[in-house]
Design a protein around this motif. Structure first.
Motif, PDB file in Angstrom:
ATOM      1  N   PRO A 100       0.805  -1.226   0.000  1.00  0.00           N
ATOM      2  CA  PRO A 100       0.000   0.000   0.000  1.00  0.00           C
ATOM      3  C   PRO A 100       0.837   1.274   0.000  1.00  0.00           C
ATOM      4  O   PRO A 100       1.924   1.333   0.577  1.00  0.00           O
ATOM      5  N   ILE A 101       0.316   2.300  -0.654  1.00  0.00           N
ATOM      6  CA  ILE A 101       0.926   3.623  -0.626  1.00  0.00           C
ATOM      7  C   ILE A 101       0.494   4.368   0.631  1.00  0.00           C
ATOM      8  O   ILE A 101       1.261   5.124   1.217  1.00  0.00           O
ATOM      9  N   GLN A 126       1.876  13.165   6.225  1.00  0.00           N
ATOM     10  CA  GLN A 126       0.637  12.701   6.827  1.00  0.00           C
ATOM     11  C   GLN A 126      -0.540  13.054   5.926  1.00  0.00           C
ATOM     12  O   GLN A 126      -0.587  14.128   5.335  1.00  0.00           O
ATOM     13  N   ILE A 127      -1.472  12.125   5.815  1.00  0.00           N
ATOM     14  CA  ILE A 127      -2.640  12.305   4.954  1.00  0.00           C
ATOM     15  C   ILE A 127      -3.766  12.921   5.767  1.00  0.00           C
ATOM     16  O   ILE A 127      -4.115  12.416   6.843  1.00  0.00           O
ATOM     17  N   GLU A 128      -4.313  13.995   5.256  1.00  0.00           N
ATOM     18  CA  GLU A 128      -5.440  14.646   5.906  1.00  0.00           C
ATOM     19  C   GLU A 128      -6.584  14.783   4.911  1.00  0.00           C
ATOM     20  O   GLU A 128      -6.362  15.022   3.725  1.00  0.00           O
ATOM     21  N   ALA A 129      -7.807  14.664   5.415  1.00  0.00           N
ATOM     22  CA  ALA A 129      -8.973  14.796   4.555  1.00  0.00           C
ATOM     23  C   ALA A 129      -9.167  16.254   4.152  1.00  0.00           C
ATOM     24  O   ALA A 129      -8.662  17.174   4.797  1.00  0.00           O
ATOM     25  N   PHE A 140      -0.212   7.842   6.635  1.00  0.00           N
ATOM     26  CA  PHE A 140       0.892   8.518   5.967  1.00  0.00           C
ATOM     27  C   PHE A 140       1.131   7.920   4.581  1.00  0.00           C
ATOM     28  O   PHE A 140       0.682   6.812   4.273  1.00  0.00           O
ATOM     29  N   LEU A 141       1.864   8.652   3.752  1.00  0.00           N
ATOM     30  CA  LEU A 141       2.375   8.078   2.509  1.00  0.00           C
ATOM     31  C   LEU A 141       3.558   7.193   2.868  1.00  0.00           C
ATOM     32  O   LEU A 141       4.399   7.563   3.687  1.00  0.00           O
TER      33      LEU A 141
END
Length: 405
Positions: free
Chosen positions: A77-78, A92-95, A114-115
């Motif tokens: 997974p990415i 970090q991934i945020e909506a 996270f990526l």
């Protein structure tokens, strides 16, 4: 074919181009730094055209190598909840605002996401079902650097091997992979490679280095031997070589030069220098782990790998030593940052968000001795082509303060 003349009765312009305004002139050999300014047009440049053909053949060669040797390709997974490398440089991934409002204060995935920085931990999961696995995909680092060595998005080749108790097994796969991929690229893209060796990096004698690499066995030295070589060097280093400290790029390049400009494996690094998952060598006062780095001319580190600690008691003991036996969210001292073990900024999280002790479950519910490695694809291309800047071996470079197109 080269001497054939093109004879045409008519010419039809399909897409007109104003040659006075077009930034890439046909008869000019533009510097790569100049071409980099035009990400939407640079593929039309001869040098970048050659690079993209080489990337394509190298990608195919790497896949063929693993498939021919019985590896199963895994799409790791990415988006992930762990920091495998432990450097703490994650995106970090945020909506979006709208999604954030609907989710209120909760995370989109219920945990911080996270990526990915590496597919290793996911490949380790797969070694419970397959003997040999590999992945080849994008990885990310949020390192605030615009140096010639760093990208925010790049590609990694990673593999895991089950039923291996010998670091030499992993080193042999690395050597075979590098030699096989390079031989394939040289045979399928001779003119494209020659363009780089002749016009882009003529002073680096890259062609001669590759010939030496293909016909010679890679050199192997221990970390202890590497430190002694560096201490006895006549060269003055910016970072003083000391046992227990990580090797810097200047050290790595010197070691390669000292060993005759052929690739060098450095093995058995200090226990406290490496992540918790690397296998303890149980070798006395100067405790080491079964880790290996491959150093190559002009680049320094190209590959890194290790045997993984498959013994549950050893893994639990190490977590206990770090005072985190209950959480299993391992934080390890990082001497690259600040030389102070009492400073919380000197630690990085090696594994985050592994609910229900899932990493330990891989050992608890039937493990086997295994190990693996990762190779930076762009660094590999730099090595075989002699390209100085990593931004010039990827179609759309992403780095700090730059995300064009």
């Amino acid at each position: 074919m080269q001497n054939m003349e093109l004879k045409a009765e008519t010419i039809r312009v399909v897409g007109p181009c104003d040659t006075w305004l077009f930034p890439l002139k046909m008869k000019e050999r533009h510097p790569l730094e100049y071409v980099r300014q035009f990400p939407h047009l640079r593929c039309r440049n001869n040098t970048l055209g050659s690079l993209l053909r080489i990337r394509s053949e190298a990608t195919a060669a790497i896949h063929s190598f693993f498939q021919d040797n019985g590896y199963v390709h895994i799409h790791t997974p990415i988006i992930t909840s762990n920091d495998c490398e432990g450097a703490g440089e994650l995106f970090q991934i945020e909506a979006s605002n709208e999604a954030r409002e609907s989710a209120e204060k909760t995370h989109f995935f219920n945990v911080p996401a996270f990526l990915t920085v590496s597919g290793q931990l996911h490949l380790e999961v797969m070694t419970g079902a397959f003997t040999h696995v590999f992945t080849f995909g994008p990885t990310f680092r949020a390192e605030n650097s615009q140096s010639r060595r760093h990208l925010a998005e790049f590609y990694m080749v990673e593999a895991e091997l089950s039923f291996t108790e010998n670091l030499q097994d992993i080193m042999q796969v690395i050597e075979d992979l590098v030699k096989t991929a390079t031989s394939t690229v040289l045979s399928k893209c001779p003119r494209d490679v020659e363009l780089f060796h002749k016009y882009v990096a003529p002073a680096q004698k890259t062609k001669d280095r590759l010939e030496q690499m293909l016909k010679n066995k890679f050199v192997t030295i221990s970390y202890n031997e590497a430190v002694e070589i560096l201490k006895q060097a006549s060269q003055t280093f910016t970072f003083k070589p000391e046992w227990g400290c990580d090797l810097q790029t200047e050290h790595e390049k010197y070691l390669v030069k000292h060993c005759g400009e052929v690739p060098v494996f450095v093995i058995n690094y200090p226990y406290d220098l490496k992540p918790f998952y690397m296998r303890d060598n149980e070798d006395g006062p100067q405790r080491t782990v079964a880790a290996v780095d491959l150093l190559v001319p002009g680049i320094g580190e190209l590959c890194g790998g290790s045997l993984r600690e498959e013994r549950l008691p050893f893994l639990e003991s190490r977590l206990q030593r770090l005072g985190l036996a209950d959480t299993y969210q391992c934080r390890v001292w990082c001497p690259k940052k600040v030389q102070d073990r009492n400073n919380p900024d000197c630690f990085w999280t090696a594994v985050q968000n592994l609910p229900e002790n899932r990493y330990l479950d891989l050992r608890k519910f039937g493990s086997v001795p295994h190990g693996g490695f990762g190779m930076g694809f762009e660094r590999y291309l730099q090595y075989i082509l002699g390209v100085d800047n990593i931004k010039d071996v990827i179609p759309f470079p992403r780095f700090s303060h730059s995300c064009l197109l």
